[in-house]
Write a protein that holds these residues in place. Structure first.
Motif, PDB file in Angstrom:
ATOM      1  N   ALA A 274       0.835  -1.288   0.011  1.00 11.72           N
ATOM      2  CA  ALA A 274      -0.012  -0.097   0.078  1.00 11.72           C
ATOM      3  C   ALA A 274       0.866   1.200  -0.101  1.00 11.72           C
ATOM      4  O   ALA A 274       1.352   1.690   0.998  1.00 11.72           O
ATOM      5  N   THR A 275       0.979   1.701  -1.272  1.00 11.01           N
ATOM      6  CA  THR A 275       2.071   2.928  -1.428  1.00 11.01           C
ATOM      7  C   THR A 275       1.256   4.168  -1.319  1.00 11.01           C
ATOM      8  O   THR A 275       1.825   5.300  -0.913  1.00 11.01           O
ATOM      9  N   ALA A 276       0.227   4.295  -1.709  1.00 17.94           N
ATOM     10  CA  ALA A 276      -0.620   5.573  -1.920  1.00 17.94           C
ATOM     11  C   ALA A 276      -1.369   5.881  -0.486  1.00 17.94           C
ATOM     12  O   ALA A 276      -1.589   5.005   0.289  1.00 17.94           O
ATOM     13  N   VAL A 277      -1.812   7.026  -0.487  1.00 14.01           N
ATOM     14  CA  VAL A 277      -2.379   7.754   0.824  1.00 14.01           C
ATOM     15  C   VAL A 277      -3.561   8.491   0.265  1.00 14.01           C
ATOM     16  O   VAL A 277      -3.703   9.380  -0.588  1.00 14.01           O
ATOM     17  N   MET A 426     -15.749  10.540  -4.642  1.00 13.79           N
ATOM     18  CA  MET A 426     -14.724  10.788  -3.941  1.00 13.79           C
ATOM     19  C   MET A 426     -13.960   9.474  -4.023  1.00 13.79           C
ATOM     20  O   MET A 426     -12.857   9.232  -4.064  1.00 13.79           O
ATOM     21  N   LEU A 427     -14.738   8.129  -3.992  1.00 14.32           N
ATOM     22  CA  LEU A 427     -13.924   6.944  -4.009  1.00 14.32           C
ATOM     23  C   LEU A 427     -13.900   6.243  -5.381  1.00 14.32           C
ATOM     24  O   LEU A 427     -12.646   5.540  -5.170  1.00 14.32           O
ATOM     25  N   THR A 428     -14.243   6.839  -6.380  1.00 10.08           N
ATOM     26  CA  THR A 428     -13.836   6.259  -7.566  1.00 10.08           C
ATOM     27  C   THR A 428     -12.424   6.742  -8.258  1.00 10.08           C
ATOM     28  O   THR A 428     -11.958   7.819  -8.022  1.00 10.08           O
ATOM     29  N   ARG A 429     -11.924   5.720  -8.734  1.00 19.37           N
ATOM     30  CA  ARG A 429     -10.641   6.099  -9.192  1.00 19.37           C
ATOM     31  C   ARG A 429     -10.214   5.047 -10.379  1.00 19.37           C
ATOM     32  O   ARG A 429     -10.954   4.026 -10.580  1.00 19.37           O
ATOM     33  N   PRO A 430      -9.126   5.555 -11.117  1.00 21.98           N
ATOM     34  CA  PRO A 430      -8.933   4.677 -12.388  1.00 21.98           C
ATOM     35  C   PRO A 430      -8.408   3.158 -11.970  1.00 21.98           C
ATOM     36  O   PRO A 430      -8.076   2.798 -10.933  1.00 21.98           O
ATOM     37  N   LYS A 431      -8.995   2.255 -12.882  1.00 18.06           N
ATOM     38  CA  LYS A 431      -8.495   0.903 -12.771  1.00 18.06           C
ATOM     39  C   LYS A 431      -7.135   0.659 -12.626  1.00 18.06           C
ATOM     40  O   LYS A 431      -6.324   1.317 -13.241  1.00 18.06           O
ATOM     41  N   GLY A 432      -6.695  -0.028 -11.756  1.00 19.96           N
ATOM     42  CA  GLY A 432      -5.146  -0.330 -11.511  1.00 19.96           C
ATOM     43  C   GLY A 432      -4.655   0.533 -10.764  1.00 19.96           C
ATOM     44  O   GLY A 432      -3.131   0.666 -10.614  1.00 19.96           O
ATOM     45  N   SER A 433      -5.182   1.440 -10.002  1.00 14.50           N
ATOM     46  CA  SER A 433      -4.268   2.451  -9.088  1.00 14.50           C
ATOM     47  C   SER A 433      -3.762   1.647  -8.089  1.00 14.50           C
ATOM     48  O   SER A 433      -4.135   0.815  -7.533  1.00 14.50           O
ATOM     49  N   ALA A 434      -2.537   2.453  -7.557  1.00 13.93           N
ATOM     50  CA  ALA A 434      -1.949   1.749  -6.398  1.00 13.93           C
ATOM     51  C   ALA A 434      -3.137   1.792  -5.085  1.00 13.93           C
ATOM     52  O   ALA A 434      -3.691   2.611  -4.929  1.00 13.93           O
ATOM     53  N   PHE A 435      -2.779   0.594  -4.579  1.00 14.35           N
ATOM     54  CA  PHE A 435      -3.458   0.497  -3.150  1.00 14.35           C
ATOM     55  C   PHE A 435      -3.086   1.682  -1.843  1.00 14.35           C
ATOM     56  O   PHE A 435      -1.972   1.818  -2.157  1.00 14.35           O
ATOM     57  N   THR A 436      -4.054   1.869  -1.434  1.00 18.93           N
ATOM     58  CA  THR A 436      -3.641   2.891  -0.208  1.00 18.93           C
ATOM     59  C   THR A 436      -3.867   2.233   0.869  1.00 18.93           C
ATOM     60  O   THR A 436      -4.421   1.080   1.141  1.00 18.93           O
TER      61      THR A 436
END
Length: 759
Positions: A274-277, A426-436
């Motif tokens: 989990a690299t993203a915040v 707010m929750l939607t993000r591109p597919k394959g995004s880094a996990f937070t």
């Protein structure tokens, strides 16, 4: 020779004898280990496996004996009948098994921490010994029975004192490592450390009350007292950050304990990075307990009757797939109550059985077994049928499921219908995004509902079969050797037969998401969300927890502001208890009072009653007319504080806590000031330290939680407040920032900033 000197020499003889005994035990253990290793791989399988087992035990014992070198002995209890007992990090006996040193966790050592003049039992006096390496450098006596002759004796020798040992430890320069408090545990702390194991124990305490130290010493005490129960499953320590875990990682080894796993929430799922915040508001939404329902809905959505059902032609016979067939197979699989991927096997077997029966009913003869096997093979190889069965019960992995759920707004609305349009956005993000970090509990929920994917499950079954065979072989080995009832069990022997040198409990537990611990210690627990707690309870089915935190320091929007509310939901009203620490040992009284007044005005719950030290001028304020002037003032202040508190031996810590927008300019100015006023050697030493061990550091509020410094400069507190996501978070952030120093707090701000915040 003075009486005090005589006392020093007398204690030095005792301490020297104890260290000599420690050296003897080490040498004996090393010798036995060398003998075992010297035997090599020769001999029968029984002899080799027995040697491997004992070699591992000797290695563990040697590690423990080496870890307790520093301050091996720190106290003495004098009883009314004249008996004396020395208190130390571990227990030691002489060659004839006569006790020499009492382990601090032993019940008989309890009075060293809890006896008072009004409740001292048969204890006349306790003595604190301060060691530097192996030398006794000071002695302090606390006479508990005022009618005892020890009063006059201690007064005449100059050893009579009160809380000198504690105050001396508080005045020492900080380092990048937390030190144990085993020599200075106070009464209210000791009662928490020795509290019974069962259930969840919440320890509420303000800054500097020793919450973390108490939690770690409690872990050591529980491992000592409940070795059989906790030794195999281990104890998990959950901290807020990797910097924090670095800070505390020497405490338990120094107390002789190594069976502990330290992790952050981010690291509890092997293989997930989990690299993203997330933003604070997104993290709050993901942390809500009902997100478990959203994940469950996402799984259920992949267990359905497809809209198109194929007919497969086998040996000239049409075998249709009917909705009723799928519905029956779904119900059968659900009835197993197994995770999704495991239950899929039941679903597929039921479907194959139904289709095979339909084939049999379609022919006017009874097919042979070979023909039916061929029919089933043709059905399984049919692409249309396989596609339909996958649509009906899709095999999935947790990362894929969560990634899909958060990448598609329509799915989010369907799985979590309570979300508003703004929250879905707010929750939607591109597919394959880094996990937070906030995704970790969602992923854990998905792992729990899905179970391992089929390939992983097959590998696990094969590994377990090998393990079972090794245990059977170990049992036979022990039985043949006639040692089956001793200290070496079959499972222990099997472990030692198969594990590599690095295959410790920490390695095994850390690589297994489903590992369950005997006890979990949670620090900075007020920051955890409801989904975080679900994740932790899953790892300790006995619900045996030590939970330490301070609701006045809660910065997470989804964190705890009331222990009753959070703990009742997690453990039930009868499943937890609460204790409170009230004495601030870290901050000077002036710092503690300033921070407490601010917190109270801001509506935070302040549990600290008093600080134990007064230090005039421990709080100072600096005012500047603008940005550039303040940067210059702060860099000069840091240079002055570094000259006072930072030593070339690595001790001493100065922190500058500033808003994000100020850090680049401050970093450049502080670096320039250090470069121009320090020798090249000292400058290079200070600027090449790892981030977790920096003696002069520039920090955010979030990164200093749980840590302490000799001196702290808080820059632009008003801006720190304004950049927080809520009013309570803003107050908590400043409360945390102001309560980090042990010696000096400096508040540096511009005049404009002073108008926006009252501190």
């Amino acid at each position: 020779m003075s009486s005090y000197s005589s006392q020093l020499h007398a204690e030095q003889r005792v301490v020297t004898h104890l260290y000599e005994r420690l050296d003897d035990v080490r040498e004996q253990t090393k010798s036995r280990l060398a003998d075992v290793r010297a035997a090599g791989s020769h001999g029968s399988p029984t002899q080799r496996t027995e040697r491997d087992s004992f070699a591992t035990m000797y290695e563990d014992r040697l590690m423990q004996l080496r870890a307790v070198e520093d301050r091996l002995v720190f106290g003495r209890l004098d009883r009314l009948d004249g008996q004396r007992h020395y208190i130390g990090r571990i227990g030691l006996s002489d060659a004839d098994h006569k006790p020499l040193l009492m382990d601090w966790r032993a019940e008989a050592a309890r009075p060293f921490y809890e006896a008072t003049p009004s409740h001292h039992g048969d204890i006349a006096m306790r003595r604190h010994l301060t060691l530097r390496f192996r030398d006794v450098v000071s002695i302090e006596d606390e006479v508990l029975d005022m009618a005892s002759t020890e009063v006059d004796r201690a007064a005449q020798s100059g050893t009579l004192t009160g809380e000198g040992a504690l105050l001396a430890s508080l005045g020492q320069r900080r380092t990048g490592r937390m030190t144990d408090i085993v020599a200075t545990i106070q009464g209210e702390q000791d009662r928490i450390i020795r509290a019974p194991l069962p259930g969840a124990l919440v320890v509420q305490g303000g800054p500097g009350t020793g919450k973390t130290a108490v939690a770690l010493h409690r872990a050591a005490f529980l491992l000592y007292t409940h070795r059989r129960r906790l030794g195999h499953s281990g104890v998990l320590i959950v901290g807020p950050s990797q910097e924090f875990l670095h800070y505390i990682d020497q405490v338990l080894p120094s107390l002789g304990e190594t069976g502990v796993v330290s992790r952050t929430i981010d690291d509890l799922i092997p293989g997930i990075d989990a690299t993203a915040v997330d933003s604070p508001h997104v993290a709050r939404i993901k942390g809500q307990a009902r997100m478990a329902t959203a994940v469950a809905n996402a799984v259920k959505a992949r267990e359905r009757i497809p809209s198109t059902l194929p007919t497969t032609r086998v040996n000239g016979i049409d075998v249709p797939l009917l909705a009723a067939d799928v519905d029956h197979a779904l119900a059968t699989a659900h009835g197993t109550r197994k995770p999704h991927n495991k239950a899929r096997g039941t679903f597929l077997r039921t479907m194959m059985s139904t289709l095979r029966t339909r084939y049999i009913e379609s022919v006017d003869y009874t097919p042979e077994r070979d023909e039916l096997d061929d029919v089933e093979s043709q059905l399984m190889l049919n692409d249309e049928l396989r596609h339909a069965l996958n649509l009906a019960w899709l095999p999935m992995t947790a990362p894929w499921l969560i990634d899909q759920m958060l990448a598609k707004p329509a799915q989010l609305r369907r799985f979590a219908p309570w979300l508003t349009d703004d929250e879905v956005s707010m929750l939607t993000r591109p597919k394959g995004s880094a996990f937070t970090r906030s995704d970790i509990p969602l992923l854990d929920e998905a792992f729990e509902l899905l179970g391992p994917d089929p390939m992983e499950e097959d590998r696990r079954r094969k590994a377990q079969a090998r393990k079972d065979e090794e245990i059977r072989f170990a049992k036979d080995t022990l039985s043949q050797a006639g040692i089956g009832s001793g200290i070496v069990s079959a499972s222990m022997l099997a472990d030692h037969m198969t594990q590599d040198d690095d295959d410790s409990l920490s390695m095994r537990a850390g690589s297994d998401r489903s590992w369950t611990y005997g006890h979990i210690v949670v620090d900075e627990a007020q920051e955890l969300t409801a989904m975080d707690w679900r994740m932790l309870v899953r790892r300790c089915p006995s619900r045996s927890f030590t939970i330490v935190g301070d609701v006045a320091q809660t910065s997470a929007l989804g964190g705890t502001h009331s222990w009753d509310s959070t703990m009742n939901a997690v453990f039930g009203p009868q499943g937890w208890d609460q204790r409170e620490l009230t004495i601030n040992y870290r901050n000077p009284q002036e710092v503690s009072d300033l921070a407490s007044r601010f917190a109270s005005r801001s509506g935070l719950y302040v549990s600290t009653v008093k600080a134990v030290r007064e230090m005039p001028d421990s709080v100072s304020r600096l005012m500047a007319n603008g940005h550039d002037e303040l940067v210059h003032v702060v860099s000069d202040t840091v240079l002055d504080l570094a000259s006072r508190y930072v030593a070339s031996d690595g001790t001493g810590r100065v922190a500058v806590i500033a808003p994000d927008s100020w850090r680049d300019d401050l970093r450049g100015a502080i670096d320039a000031a250090l470069r121009s006023h320090l020798s090249t050697q000292e400058y290079d030493r200070l600027t090449h330290q790892p981030s977790w061990d920096e003696q002069v550091s520039l920090c955010s509020v979030g990164s200093v939680k749980g840590l302490e410094y000799d001196a702290v400069v808080v820059v632009e507190p008003g801006e720190i407040e304004q950049s927080a996501p809520s009013r309570l978070t803003a107050a908590a952030d400043l409360y945390v920032a102001m309560t980090r120093p042990t010696q000096r707090l400096v508040i540096a701000r511009t005049r404009d900033d002073a108008k926006s915040s009252e501190i």
